[in-house]
Write a protein that holds these residues in place. Structure first.
Motif, PDB file in Angstrom:
ATOM      1  N   ALA A 225       0.822  -1.205   0.000  1.00 21.92           N
ATOM      2  CA  ALA A 225       0.000   0.000   0.000  1.00 21.92           C
ATOM      3  C   ALA A 225       0.860   1.260   0.000  1.00 21.92           C
ATOM      4  O   ALA A 225       0.476   2.291  -0.575  1.00 21.92           O
ATOM      5  CB  ALA A 225      -0.933   0.000   1.211  1.00 21.92           C
ATOM      6  N   LEU A 226       2.031   1.181   0.644  1.00 23.31           N
ATOM      7  CA  LEU A 226       2.920   2.349   0.707  1.00 23.31           C
ATOM      8  C   LEU A 226       3.808   2.463  -0.523  1.00 23.31           C
ATOM      9  O   LEU A 226       4.464   3.489  -0.717  1.00 23.31           O
ATOM     10  CB  LEU A 226       3.804   2.256   1.959  1.00 23.31           C
TER      11      LEU A 226
ATOM     12  N   ALA B  57      -4.363   8.129  -1.718  1.00 26.27           N
ATOM     13  CA  ALA B  57      -5.285   8.983  -0.980  1.00 26.27           C
ATOM     14  C   ALA B  57      -4.792  10.421  -1.033  1.00 26.27           C
ATOM     15  O   ALA B  57      -3.593  10.690  -1.137  1.00 26.27           O
ATOM     16  CB  ALA B  57      -5.398   8.511   0.463  1.00 26.27           C
ATOM     17  N   ASP B  58      -5.730  11.336  -0.949  1.00 23.88           N
ATOM     18  CA  ASP B  58      -5.396  12.756  -0.995  1.00 23.88           C
ATOM     19  C   ASP B  58      -4.786  13.194   0.338  1.00 23.88           C
ATOM     20  O   ASP B  58      -5.251  12.786   1.412  1.00 23.88           O
ATOM     21  CB  ASP B  58      -6.654  13.565  -1.292  1.00 23.88           C
TER      22      ASP B  58
ATOM     23  N   ARG C 261      -7.960   4.599   3.149  1.00 26.25           N
ATOM     24  CA  ARG C 261      -8.167   4.905   1.729  1.00 26.25           C
ATOM     25  C   ARG C 261      -6.934   4.570   0.905  1.00 26.25           C
ATOM     26  O   ARG C 261      -7.040   4.150  -0.256  1.00 26.25           O
ATOM     27  CB  ARG C 261      -8.519   6.387   1.565  1.00 26.25           C
ATOM     28  N   ASN C 262      -5.770   4.750   1.506  1.00 26.70           N
ATOM     29  CA  ASN C 262      -4.537   4.482   0.778  1.00 26.70           C
ATOM     30  C   ASN C 262      -4.422   3.004   0.407  1.00 26.70           C
ATOM     31  O   ASN C 262      -3.731   2.651  -0.555  1.00 26.70           O
ATOM     32  CB  ASN C 262      -3.335   4.899   1.630  1.00 26.70           C
TER      33      ASN C 262
ATOM     34  N   GLU D  62      -6.029  10.907   9.994  1.00 29.91           N
ATOM     35  CA  GLU D  62      -4.859  10.099   9.652  1.00 29.91           C
ATOM     36  C   GLU D  62      -5.270   8.650   9.405  1.00 29.91           C
ATOM     37  O   GLU D  62      -4.813   8.016   8.440  1.00 29.91           O
ATOM     38  CB  GLU D  62      -3.829  10.169  10.774  1.00 29.91           C
ATOM     39  N   SER D  63      -6.150   8.124  10.262  1.00 31.88           N
ATOM     40  CA  SER D  63      -6.640   6.754  10.074  1.00 31.88           C
ATOM     41  C   SER D  63      -7.402   6.635   8.760  1.00 31.88           C
ATOM     42  O   SER D  63      -7.260   5.642   8.032  1.00 31.88           O
ATOM     43  CB  SER D  63      -7.545   6.356  11.240  1.00 31.88           C
TER      44      SER D  63
END
Length: 253
Positions: free
Chosen positions: A14-15, A102-103, A96-97, A90-91
């Motif tokens: 995801a990152l 995510a924005d 979403r990420n 933040e969560s």
């Protein structure tokens, strides 16, 4: 049953290609949440180090005491109305990420949607955890784990009543609290390594930790939906009696 290694692997995926944006989100969240506390501590240290035996009058002492109380009150309000909503934002960003980039502005989304409800829900949750901690440390840790999904549930649906968010968190963490505790412990080595690097390295670990916890929430949430313990419409994942939530096109909260 979920696996720590799989969650961490999914967090890295995801990152992938988005780490520095996530780093900026977590860094800014840490600065916003900790900035006022730092300035309050500075005032407290200065207040305690004043030369009380060198002729400071009682009037000045009273004024300084009132100032300390006022700053403590402002700090509490800042925590409730700024730090807690930012933690929810933040969560929301990391959830979403998981489904795509995510924005960055998602960090501040709690100020636009369900602001007062989310802040109140988190405050009452923190009070419950604090009161359980006063009894004994172990019950406090258990409650912390039991309510660890509250901010993620509020990230999905900021209008969710606090009592219901805590109830759903209990459902999600039922039978999982020991494993969640071990998952948290598995990051101690990373945080110690970050602390060795003049403390700065901790900020580089935060995105990895936050992304992993978001992966855990998504797994527990989806499992609860599949076993009909939670209605996805209650979390705003689908319209009432509507089609199933499309993770590639999440609702705008």
């Amino acid at each position: 049953m979920w696996d720590r290694g799989i969650l961490k692997s999914n967090a890295k995926i995801a990152l992938g290609g988005r780490y520095w944006t996530a780093f900026g989100v977590s860094l800014l969240a840490a600065v916003i949440s900790g900035g006022f506390s730092w300035s309050t501590r500075r005032f407290t240290v200065s207040f305690e180090n004043l030369p009380w035996n060198e002729g400071i009058t009682s009037v000045v002492a009273v004024l300084l005491s009132l100032s300390a109380i006022l700053i403590a009150l402002i700090g509490f309000l800042y925590y409730v109305f700024v730090s807690l909503p930012v933690s929810i934002g933040e969560s929301r960003y990391y959830v979403r990420n998981h489904f795509g980039a995510a924005d960055f502005g998602t960090l501040f989304s709690s100020f636009r949607y369900g602001y007062l409800n989310s802040a109140a829900a988190m405050l009452v949750t923190e009070i419950f955890i604090f009161l359980w901690t006063l009894l004994l440390i172990i019950p406090g840790i258990i409650k912390q784990l039991e309510y660890s999904m509250v901010q993620y549930l509020l990230a999905d649906n900021p209008s969710l009543p606090g009592s219901r968010a805590r109830e759903l968190s209990r459902i999600l963490t039922n039978g999982e609290k020991g494993a969640i505790f071990v998952l948290g412990l598995s990051f101690i080595g990373w945080y110690l390594l970050g602390a060795i690097c003049f403390g700065v390295g901790i900020f580089f670990v935060n995105p990895y930790y936050q992304a992993t916890m978001a992966e855990l929430y998504i797994f527990l949430r989806d499992r609860a939906i599949q076993t009909h313990q939670i209605d996805p419409a209650e979390l705003g994942l689908v319209p009432p009696a509507g089609p199933y939530y499309n993770p590639e096109n999440p609702p705008i909260l």
